[in-house]
Design a protein around this motif. Structure first.
Motif, short mmCIF file in Angstrom:
data_model
loop_
_atom_site.label_atom_id
_atom_site.label_comp_id
_atom_site.label_asym_id
_atom_site.label_seq_id
_atom_site.Cartn_x
_atom_site.Cartn_y
_atom_site.Cartn_z
N VAL A 63 0.76 -1.21 -0.17
CA VAL A 63 0.15 0.12 0.09
C VAL A 63 0.85 1.00 -0.18
O VAL A 63 0.58 1.88 -0.56
N THR A 64 2.17 1.16 0.77
CA THR A 64 2.66 2.18 1.08
C THR A 64 3.44 2.97 -0.45
O THR A 64 3.34 4.00 -1.21
N GLN A 65 4.30 1.53 -1.31
CA GLN A 65 5.22 1.89 -2.67
C GLN A 65 3.47 2.16 -3.68
O GLN A 65 4.02 3.23 -3.84
N SER A 66 2.65 2.00 -3.46
CA SER A 66 1.46 2.64 -4.27
C SER A 66 0.83 3.91 -4.24
O SER A 66 0.87 3.94 -5.00
N LEU B 192 3.03 6.17 -2.82
CA LEU B 192 4.61 6.57 -2.64
C LEU B 192 4.98 7.89 -3.05
O LEU B 192 5.55 9.22 -2.37
N PRO B 193 4.27 7.65 -5.10
CA PRO B 193 4.52 8.59 -5.76
C PRO B 193 3.41 10.17 -5.03
O PRO B 193 4.15 11.35 -5.64
N ILE B 194 2.68 9.84 -3.92
CA ILE B 194 2.49 11.82 -4.16
C ILE B 194 3.75 12.20 -3.19
O ILE B 194 3.35 12.83 -3.58
N LEU B 195 4.79 11.58 -2.14
CA LEU B 195 5.93 12.36 -1.73
C LEU B 195 6.77 12.91 -2.65
O LEU B 195 7.30 13.19 -2.34
N LYS B 196 6.50 12.17 -4.24
CA LYS B 196 7.26 12.45 -5.13
C LYS B 196 6.95 13.65 -5.88
O LYS B 196 6.71 14.42 -7.05
N GLN B 197 5.86 14.56 -5.34
CA GLN B 197 5.07 15.64 -6.11
C GLN B 197 4.41 14.27 -7.55
O GLN B 197 4.22 15.64 -7.95
N SER B 198 3.73 13.34 -7.54
CA SER B 198 3.40 12.94 -8.97
C SER B 198 2.30 11.98 -8.33
O SER B 198 1.40 11.60 -7.57
N ARG B 199 0.57 12.27 -9.50
CA ARG B 199 -0.13 11.31 -8.71
C ARG B 199 -0.12 10.12 -8.30
O ARG B 199 0.02 9.03 -9.63
N PRO B 200 -0.33 9.06 -7.56
CA PRO B 200 -0.48 7.61 -7.65
C PRO B 200 -0.78 6.74 -7.86
O PRO B 200 -2.21 7.50 -9.12
N SER B 201 -1.12 5.95 -8.80
CA SER B 201 -2.07 4.91 -9.33
C SER B 201 -3.69 4.66 -8.46
O SER B 201 -3.31 4.81 -7.43
N ASN B 202 -4.78 4.34 -9.11
CA ASN B 202 -5.68 3.67 -8.03
C ASN B 202 -5.54 2.79 -8.34
O ASN B 202 -4.61 1.59 -8.94
N LEU B 203 -6.20 2.13 -6.75
CA LEU B 203 -5.40 1.45 -6.09
C LEU B 203 -6.64 0.78 -5.34
O LEU B 203 -8.37 1.49 -4.98
N LEU B 204 -6.77 -0.32 -6.18
CA LEU B 204 -8.15 -1.45 -5.22
C LEU B 204 -7.51 -2.42 -3.79
O LEU B 204 -6.34 -2.86 -4.54
N GLU C 226 -5.67 -0.47 -10.67
CA GLU C 226 -3.90 0.22 -11.30
C GLU C 226 -3.41 -0.67 -10.93
O GLU C 226 -2.23 -1.04 -11.14
N GLU C 227 -3.54 -0.57 -9.65
CA GLU C 227 -2.76 -1.31 -8.44
C GLU C 227 -3.38 -2.13 -8.07
O GLU C 227 -5.10 -1.71 -7.74
N GLU C 228 -3.63 -3.36 -6.83
CA GLU C 228 -4.28 -4.13 -6.28
C GLU C 228 -3.38 -4.97 -5.48
O GLU C 228 -2.17 -5.54 -5.41
N VAL C 229 -3.64 -4.64 -4.09
CA VAL C 229 -3.59 -5.89 -2.59
C VAL C 229 -4.22 -6.35 -2.32
O VAL C 229 -5.54 -6.08 -2.23
N VAL C 230 -3.76 -7.68 -1.82
CA VAL C 230 -5.12 -8.74 -1.19
C VAL C 230 -4.87 -8.70 0.33
O VAL C 230 -3.58 -9.57 0.46
N PHE C 231 -5.60 -8.86 0.53
CA PHE C 231 -5.18 -9.16 2.12
C PHE C 231 -6.19 -10.38 2.78
O PHE C 231 -6.98 -10.67 2.06
#
Length: 412
Positions: free
Chosen positions: A56-59, A61-73, A222-227
């Motif tokens: 989730v953090t990796q997904s 992370l771009p916001i900290l680099k001042q760019s838009r992260p991918s949508n995440l499910l 665009e990115e997915e994480v399964v718990f």
């Protein structure tokens, strides 16, 4: 000779209120911090979720680099730590962005907390600091509400992350309204000249994507994480940690802890249910002024939680859903057609215009998902198949819960 009783003693020993207040004042408590047993509490360490936290953090992370992260499910059964992990990652990001000049807004909403799609969008708007004048609580078209949200993001050059919990419930709202809001949310950046919008969806339903438009699936996931579900051993570890922080030392029997983990583990490895069981059992033990939480308290807590959950669900239904539940109750084990006939009769009695059979069939499926009723397909030879429904809860519970509704008093 009649023995005289000290009036002050009679009050403190016989009055139930004073007895409980005396116990509270004297410190006879098992729980030292109730907040730790609440589902909103975010522990410093989330056990058995390192991999998911990293993903989730990796997904994001771009916001900290001042760019838009991918949508995440984010997927997983209830009580598997999805919301906990996402909220912890967001809070950690929030701490860091507050030190920068990059305008970021992290916004959270739960689809089940809102009864309409409009309400959900207004909730997101309020967190963007849109006033009642800028975004009225009622009266606009959904498309206009969405347009105003995007205009605010663009005008303020905000980089927004919308976290929508129980997004599968939002998908149901979407199908009812016929609006393709999920698609618009996932493709919002195509309409924004400055700022950005990222959607993080959290879902309890691993299959909900199958009902969506393929265009939404490709842009939402665009990115997915399964718990995965917690095991009984993992639940035991989680409970041990909460007990250490929330309860006084030596307040819970080990057998009670093991039973609590086993009961929750049996139900899809649900940590939230395990912690709820622990809290309710602790409260019951305190009321009895017991020295420890025992297996008996865990079993009683389980029964109470189930009853409370069902009663809350029954009370939350709109009028026509309640009429359908009564129809199932009166025609227990009946087919969809027979239930529809019973439902129409009930509508006549209370002078309500009945809904179409197609809508009623859809509503039966929705009620079945809540577990209040259950349906099974019955093969009828040359007559094809039909579905027969029956209640899964006692009829007395339905009657007692609905007896407060004045519009139903003639049919209960």
């Amino acid at each position: 000779m009649e023995e005289k009783m000290d009036p002050e003693m009679s009050v403190t020993t016989l009055d139930p209120i004073d007895r409980m207040l005396d116990a509270a004042e004297s410190g006879k408590s098992l729980i030292k911090n109730r907040n730790i047993l609440h589902f909103t509490y975010i522990p410093n360490v989330i056990h058995h979720r390192d991999s998911e936290q990293e993903k989730v953090t990796q997904s994001l992370l771009p916001i900290l680099k001042q760019s838009r992260p991918s949508n995440l499910l984010v997927y997983g059964k209830p009580g598997t730590g999805k919301t906990l992990v996402v909220r912890k990652v967001l809070s950690k990001i929030q701490e860091r962005v507050e030190k920068s000049n990059f305008p970021i807004k992290l916004i959270y909403a739960n689809s089940k907390d809102e009864t309409t799609l409009y309400g959900l969008l207004v909730s997101l708007g309020r967190q963007l600091n849109l006033s009642e004048k800028e975004l009225p609580s009622t009266g606009l078209a959904i498309s206009e509400v969405f347009k105003r949200l995007l205009k605010n993001i663009e005008d303020e050059k905000i980089n927004a992350i919308f976290v929508v919990d129980e997004i599968d419930y939002l998908a149901q709202l979407v199908s009812k309204t016929g609006k393709d809001i999920l698609y618009q949310l996932t493709r919002a950046n195509e309409r924004i000249k400055s700022g950005s919008l990222t959607l993080v969806g959290i879902s309890n339903d691993l299959t909900f994507k199958e009902t969506l438009d393929p265009r939404v699936i490709s842009s939402l996931g665009e990115e997915e994480v399964v718990f995965t579900n917690y095991s009984v051993e993992q639940l035991n570890k989680i409970l041990e940690e909460r007990i250490r922080e929330a309860f006084l030392d030596d307040s819970i029997e080990e057998s009670a802890l093991n039973l609590c983990a086993a009961m929750a583990g049996r139900e899809h490895g649900d940590a939230r249910r395990a912690i709820d069981l622990l809290r309710v059992a602790g409260e019951m033990a305190e009321r009895e002024q017991a020295k420890k939480v025992t297996e008996k308290h865990i079993r009683e807590a389980s029964q109470k939680i189930e009853e409370n959950k069902e009663i809350t669900a029954l009370k939350s239904y709109p009028l026509h859903e309640k009429l359908l539940i009564i129809a199932v109750m009166k025609a227990n084990g009946a087919s969809t057609g027979e239930i529809y006939s019973a439902y129409k009769d009930l509508c006549k009695i209370i002078r309500q215009k009945e809904l179409t059979q197609r809508r009623v069939t859809q509503m039966l499926s929705e009620i079945e998902m809540s577990g209040i009723i259950t349906g099974r397909i019955v093969h009828q030879g040359i007559h094809g198949r039909t579905k027969k429904f029956k209640l899964t809860i006692p009829t007395d519970m339905v009657k007692q819960t609905f007896s407060d509704d004045l519009s139903l008093e003639d049919i209960i």
